[in-house]
Each structure stands twice: as structure tokens, then as C-alpha cells.
Design a protein around this motif. Sequence first.
Motif, PDB file in Angstrom:
ATOM      1  N   LEU A 188      15.028  29.064  58.013  1.00 28.65           N
ATOM      2  CA  LEU A 188      13.809  28.716  57.715  1.00 28.65           C
ATOM      3  C   LEU A 188      13.548  28.864  56.199  1.00 28.65           C
ATOM      4  N   LEU A 189      14.408  30.118  55.702  1.00 29.43           N
ATOM      5  CA  LEU A 189      14.265  30.380  54.289  1.00 29.43           C
ATOM      6  C   LEU A 189      15.433  29.535  53.614  1.00 29.43           C
ATOM      7  N   LEU A 190      16.339  29.210  54.328  1.00 33.18           N
ATOM      8  CA  LEU A 190      17.238  28.154  53.629  1.00 33.18           C
ATOM      9  C   LEU A 190      16.826  26.793  53.410  1.00 33.18           C
ATOM     10  N   CYS A 191      15.984  26.230  54.479  1.00 33.82           N
ATOM     11  CA  CYS A 191      15.245  25.113  54.006  1.00 33.82           C
ATOM     12  C   CYS A 191      14.231  25.090  53.080  1.00 33.82           C
ATOM     13  N   LYS A 192      13.383  26.482  53.141  1.00 30.82           N
ATOM     14  CA  LYS A 192      12.579  26.601  51.965  1.00 30.82           C
ATOM     15  C   LYS A 192      13.014  26.564  50.661  1.00 30.82           C
ATOM     16  N   TRP A 212       4.835  27.539  52.284  1.00 29.15           N
ATOM     17  CA  TRP A 212       4.771  28.089  53.698  1.00 29.15           C
ATOM     18  C   TRP A 212       4.409  27.215  54.604  1.00 29.15           C
ATOM     19  N   GLY A 213       2.988  26.727  54.280  1.00 28.36           N
ATOM     20  CA  GLY A 213       2.451  26.131  55.318  1.00 28.36           C
ATOM     21  C   GLY A 213       3.178  24.774  55.540  1.00 28.36           C
ATOM     22  N   GLU A 214       3.923  24.322  54.888  1.00 23.24           N
ATOM     23  CA  GLU A 214       4.660  22.986  54.988  1.00 23.24           C
ATOM     24  C   GLU A 214       5.950  23.216  55.948  1.00 23.24           C
ATOM     25  N   VAL A 215       6.872  24.173  55.379  1.00 26.66           N
ATOM     26  CA  VAL A 215       8.041  24.361  56.170  1.00 26.66           C
ATOM     27  C   VAL A 215       7.604  25.123  57.528  1.00 26.66           C
ATOM     28  N   SER A 216       6.758  26.061  57.825  1.00 27.10           N
ATOM     29  CA  SER A 216       6.346  26.701  58.846  1.00 27.10           C
ATOM     30  C   SER A 216       5.955  25.664  59.976  1.00 27.10           C
ATOM     31  N   ALA A 217       5.373  24.682  59.477  1.00 28.85           N
ATOM     32  CA  ALA A 217       4.743  23.612  60.456  1.00 28.85           C
ATOM     33  C   ALA A 217       5.344  22.410  60.538  1.00 28.85           C
ATOM     34  N   LEU A 218       6.706  22.293  59.976  1.00 28.72           N
ATOM     35  CA  LEU A 218       7.742  21.048  60.134  1.00 28.72           C
ATOM     36  C   LEU A 218       7.837  20.524  61.386  1.00 28.72           C
ATOM     37  N   PRO A 219       7.457  19.461  61.882  1.00 25.01           N
ATOM     38  CA  PRO A 219       7.750  19.094  63.101  1.00 25.01           C
ATOM     39  C   PRO A 219       9.234  18.034  63.082  1.00 25.01           C
ATOM     40  N   VAL A 240      19.087  21.440  60.040  1.00 27.30           N
ATOM     41  CA  VAL A 240      17.930  21.082  60.543  1.00 27.30           C
ATOM     42  C   VAL A 240      18.197  19.993  61.651  1.00 27.30           C
ATOM     43  N   ALA A 241      19.072  19.024  61.484  1.00 29.50           N
ATOM     44  CA  ALA A 241      19.402  17.970  62.580  1.00 29.50           C
ATOM     45  C   ALA A 241      19.824  18.640  63.909  1.00 29.50           C
ATOM     46  N   GLU A 242      20.295  19.662  63.978  1.00 30.68           N
ATOM     47  CA  GLU A 242      20.775  20.709  64.865  1.00 30.68           C
ATOM     48  C   GLU A 242      19.428  21.119  65.616  1.00 30.68           C
ATOM     49  N   ARG A 243      18.462  21.800  64.734  1.00 29.93           N
ATOM     50  CA  ARG A 243      17.358  22.290  65.419  1.00 29.93           C
ATOM     51  C   ARG A 243      16.556  21.224  66.110  1.00 29.93           C
ATOM     52  N   CYS A 244      16.586  20.083  65.358  1.00 27.78           N
ATOM     53  CA  CYS A 244      15.589  18.932  65.944  1.00 27.78           C
ATOM     54  C   CYS A 244      16.326  18.666  67.292  1.00 27.78           C
ATOM     55  N   THR A 283       9.658  37.345  46.035  1.00 29.45           N
ATOM     56  CA  THR A 283       8.704  36.956  46.993  1.00 29.45           C
ATOM     57  C   THR A 283       9.021  35.468  47.729  1.00 29.45           C
ATOM     58  N   MET A 284       8.376  35.375  48.951  1.00 28.20           N
ATOM     59  CA  MET A 284       8.466  34.225  49.559  1.00 28.20           C
ATOM     60  C   MET A 284       8.344  32.836  48.524  1.00 28.20           C
ATOM     61  N   HIS A 285       7.061  32.896  48.067  1.00 29.09           N
ATOM     62  CA  HIS A 285       6.815  31.849  47.054  1.00 29.09           C
ATOM     63  C   HIS A 285       7.757  31.727  45.930  1.00 29.09           C
ATOM     64  N   GLY A 286       8.282  32.696  45.695  1.00 27.85           N
ATOM     65  CA  GLY A 286       9.515  32.767  44.431  1.00 27.85           C
ATOM     66  C   GLY A 286      10.660  31.962  44.695  1.00 27.85           C
ATOM     67  N   LEU A 287      10.849  31.448  46.002  1.00 27.42           N
ATOM     68  CA  LEU A 287      11.855  30.785  46.453  1.00 27.42           C
ATOM     69  C   LEU A 287      11.653  29.124  45.948  1.00 27.42           C
ATOM     70  N   ARG A 288      10.336  28.821  46.009  1.00 28.49           N
ATOM     71  CA  ARG A 288       9.845  27.551  45.728  1.00 28.49           C
ATOM     72  C   ARG A 288      10.096  27.616  44.072  1.00 28.49           C
TER      73      ARG A 288
END
Length: 425
Positions: free
Chosen positions: A223-227, A234-241, A290-294, A342-347
Amino acid sequence: MAQIEKRTAKSGTRWRVKWRTGGGRDGQWNVETFDFQVDAKRFKALVDANGNHRPTPQQLAEHGFVELLPAGVAAAPAPEPAAAVLTFRAYAEEWLGTLVKPHPETVRKYRERLEKHVFPRLGDRPIAEITRREMREWQQGLRDAGLSAKTIANIRGESVVPVFKAACRPGEDGEPAVRTANPMDGLPLPEGPRAERDILESPDEARLFLEAAYAVDPEAADLLLCKLSTGLRWGEVSALPPRAVNVVRGTVSIVQVLRKVNRRWVVEPKPKTKQGYREVPLTAAVARMVAERCAAASRDPGRQFVFVAPRGNHWRYEDFYTDRWVKIRDLAREKGLPRRMTMHGLRHSLLTLLATEGVDLAALRTMAGHASVTTTMNVYVHATRRHHEPVRQIVGSFLCVDELTTAGGRPTRMAARVVQAPVDS
């Protein structure tokens, strides 16, 4: 600044407001307990607005806390306001009722900010009489209470300035404007230190961070690598369908977000703004992950998200932060990462990298999902040290300076090669 504590007993849950008189460490502790959290929040706002002193009997009566009046003090009936007097509270409530475009959760947030930070000091003031000095003192009061400049800017820009702007316009039926000028015009934000957010500045720092993440929990690390590689919130990556992932193009689209509503995390079927709808490219390695997780999600009918918590649902921010992020952050620092991330620091890290590498402003704004590139550049793009070596080379070439040193290493003289222009004969 007053505090609210949750107290659980056999008789039920109660809410206690604690504060020191005057706000100093040597001030006497004061306590009031309430059956409902909303009452505790209203009382806390009164204490904060009163400079960490107990509200006066008149204030207690005006705000519905008659039961807290000292013994023997009768609640004087509040004077009826003159019909022609329109208070800031009344006008703001009317303004909230006219809003049609914002999401209902956004309107709720505006009202909550007004109730907590504005109404205790300005709510009963006639809106036509509020001066710029009052607004300056109100801002400084928030700063003195410990609110950051960014929080004050959000309260001011989203919940106060629009009210005054509306009051300066004629009414919907042609009534004259309530005010002739906006007291917030030209009023600067209160001064205060602006903390620079820590970001990952180099490939080595990114490697240290990711090594720590995968050592703690590979699931959380994905998740953090994708972010980090997409700059998603956070709200976008944690709810990614899984349906938002385009394996062929190697992209993810933002079609829903996770948002906290009334202390509960819920999935909203749309981003906060129209700029939130966007397609973000993935690097080849991240696209494969991400494809493997899908693919794994397609084999599990009950799995709704690309990144899931141990119980199979989306990650709640609080759980992820406490159970994963703190451990990853601390391990990364032990490995030599010289930052308190911080997590937002990744963005912030990704957007700074893209700006440093010369990605054009329109693409940068789109990646961030911002309405204005000014927000991207002023808030999310930070100064780094990557330019130091190119600057040294450019300046050194311009000066053409040779440094001659002794055996001890100390310079004895500077010899500059100066190219002289030919002299006209």
C-alpha cells in the motif's frame, strides 16, 4: 486549551472537560462532566474562547448551561434581540441552508467549524457591526489556542470569508446588502512558524524507507509503495477497488474514496471535488504488484479493495498508523533514514520529485488532483538539495577559479583565469 476525556462506567459513557485556569502549568485544574459529547464540545469552545477561564454566569445562561450556574445565581432571561439586528450566527445558518454544490459531509464540516471555532466568540455579534480588529483578534485567539496557520486558513477560507462575502451581496429578493465591506479583505493570517514537512529526497532514502516497510509487513508495504509512486491521498489509496485498475494501460483511476463521517470510516462513491477524478500512471513494477493483487481479488468474491487489512476489509487510518506506520517509521530511522516521515509526506515526496525533474505544471496539478496549481507548488513542492552539485559546477565554471594550496591544505592564493576582451586599436 481545554481537553475532553471520555469516561466509561457501569452507568454509561460520560464526557469530561478539563482545563487549567489561564492555560498555564501553574493554573488550577477545573472539571465539568457532561452526558453528551456535543455538550462537552460546546462547553470546551466557551472555555477556549474565554482564555481558559470558566464561562461567566451570563455566558452559561446564554448557551444553555443553566444547570452549571453557581448556587443562588438565577438565570436571567436573555434579552430579546431587536428585530432589525441580524447576528453572525443567524446569518451563517441561513447561508449554510443555501449551499447546494458541496457534498453533505462538507456542509457538516463547515457547520462543525463554525460551532467550535467561530460562534463562541462572534455568534451573537450583529454581523453588520463586526470589525476587522475583531476578526484579527479572533484569528490570533485561535493561534494562541494552538491551532496551526493552515487550520486557521481552512476555517477562515471555507467557513468565515464566504459568509461575509454573501453578506456584502444583495439578497435573493433584492434586499439591500447586510454589509458594505468584508472585514477579512486585506487581513493577513497570524504569524507563526511553518514546519517544513519531511520528504524522501533521494533514491537511497526511498530504498531505506521501503526496506523498513517490507521488513515490518509486506501487505502494508505494498500500500505504501503504491501511495509513494502515485501520490494518492490516504482515502484514495485505501479505498482503491480492483475495477479502478487498468492493467493494459498500467494506470489506476480514482472513482471512490474513504472518508471519516461522524467518527466512522465509510466509502464514498465519488471524490471530494471534480479534480479528484483522474487517472494516475504506474511504474512497471508497481503495475505488476497491483495487477497481482487484483487477480487475487477476482478469486475472492468478498474482497472489494486492492489493499486490505488482516480482516479483509479496507484499512482504517488509525489502525494502520498505530499497528504498521509507527513501526515502519521507527525502523527506517534505525536504518539511517534522517527524517521523521508522515504518511502524507509520501505524497509530498512524489510531487516534489516530479517538479524537480521538470514535469510540466498542468501534469503536476492533474497528478495531485488539485483545482489550482498554486496549491500544488506552494504547499506540496519543497526545496531539496538535489540542485547543490549542479550549482557548484555551474558557478565554478563561471568563475574559472583554481585554488592553490600548501602542503597543509590551507589556501595560499587564488588564481583566476580571466579572459580579456580584445582592445580596439
